[in-house]
Enzyme design. Structure first.
Site: not given
Length: 325
Positions: A104, A205, A229
């Site tokens: 994180c 990623g 995301r």
């Protein structure tokens, strides 16, 4: 990609996983992604100190949905003993895996000894994994990054230390902490980690569609993919990637009408779990992603920022679908 994948004794239906995203991957979103084909989910990160001190919110974060099987519980912290105690407490929620956050980049975590800051202290990182692995019977996995910054790229060294101390698998995001989420993912570092360890490696990623998923697998030889995301406002991405990798099929685009239906279902579940007041404020963030790229999207997102009731969201979703027919 069609054969079953395991981390020790835990078997997964597929290799396309949902990443643990604080403030996003709560129970409602995780369940939605499972229904669209996510092979594995992980809770939002939970503070080991908060959990061992009986923090009520920690329990809420660790609650898993019935369809989340297998699922992991993610904890963070920098004290091996407290992390081990927290891992044991996690077992009350029946996770299949305990995941340790060492990636994180958020300042409130990384600047207080947890998350990505552990990449600067490989010895301590290893001690944490060893303590947690010895404390629980389920597999222990770790999520890391490329390094703290470009001058300290040490993911390979860290991964080897984690494996030596009992890690059953490693998920690696191919960016440094200093990059946060900017720039491009480094496939080479993920490939290097894969070559260096004998345990499964999960690549993370920039997986946002079918081609990027195929590229990650091809360039890194990783064992599974973790989507973060790219799944926001786009839970059917798991279904699309599975069809593409396993059946060489490109599924048709989701209609705007279906997008709005899924969004409403998502927020309804959020309301069920958190109550309308909290859910509707969190819905603003989710709804902004569901409307990304749509005609009139910017105007709709401004309106989304003022929503306070589910009825208002229903009305807006109807208008969005109508204007994008």
């Amino acid at each position: 990609m069609s054969e079953k994948f395991r981390i020790k004794n835990v078997e997964f239906e597929n290799r396309i996983f949902l990443a643990p995203m604080a403030g996003v991957a709560d129970r409602a979103f995780r369940e939605l992604c499972v229904n669209y084909g996510a092979g594995y989910t992980v809770t939002e990160m939970v503070s080991s100190k908060g959990l061992t001190m009986g923090d009520r919110k920690s329990g809420e974060l660790l609650t898993l949905g019935e369809c989340e099987n297998p699922a992991g519980a993610q904890i963070f912290g920098d004290d091996p003993e407290i992390m081990a105690q927290a891992a044991v407490k996690c077992l009350a929620y029946n996770p299949a895996i305990i995941d340790i956050n060492m990636g994180c980049p958020a300042p409130k975590v990384a600047m207080n000894g947890g998350g990505a800051s552990l990449m600067k202290n490989i010895k301590l990182a290893g001690e944490i994994v060893r303590a947690v692995s010895q404390a629980v019977s389920v597999p222990v996995t770790v999520k890391i990054r490329k390094g703290w910054d470009e001058s300290t790229v040490n993911a390979v060294e860290l991964a080897c230390e984690l494996e030596k101390n009992g890690a059953a698998a490693i998920a690696i995001h191919g960016r440094t902490r200093s990059q946060m989420y900017s720039g491009k993912v480094d496939y080479e570092i993920i490939a290097d980690v894969k070559k260096a360890v004998s345990i499964p490696v999960i690549g993370n990623g920039d997986v946002v569609d079918e081609p990027s998923a195929a590229i990650m697998l091809e360039k890194t030889n990783c064992d599974a993919l973790m989507i973060g995301r790219g799944a926001m406002g786009n839970p059917w991405l798991f279904r699309r990637i599975n069809a593409y990798l396993n059946e060489c099929r490109v599924l048709p685009d989701v209609s705007v009408s279906e997008k709005m239906t899924v969004m409403l279902k998502h927020i309804q579940t959020l309301i069920e779990y958190k109550g309308e007041y909290t859910a509707m404020r969190e819905a603003r963030h989710h709804a902004a992603y569901y409307t990304k790229g749509l005609r009139g999207g910017a105007s709709f997102r401004r309106e989304i920022g003022t929503l306070e009731s589910f009825e208002q969201l229903q009305e807006l979703a109807y208008r969005i679908a109508k204007e994008n027919e």
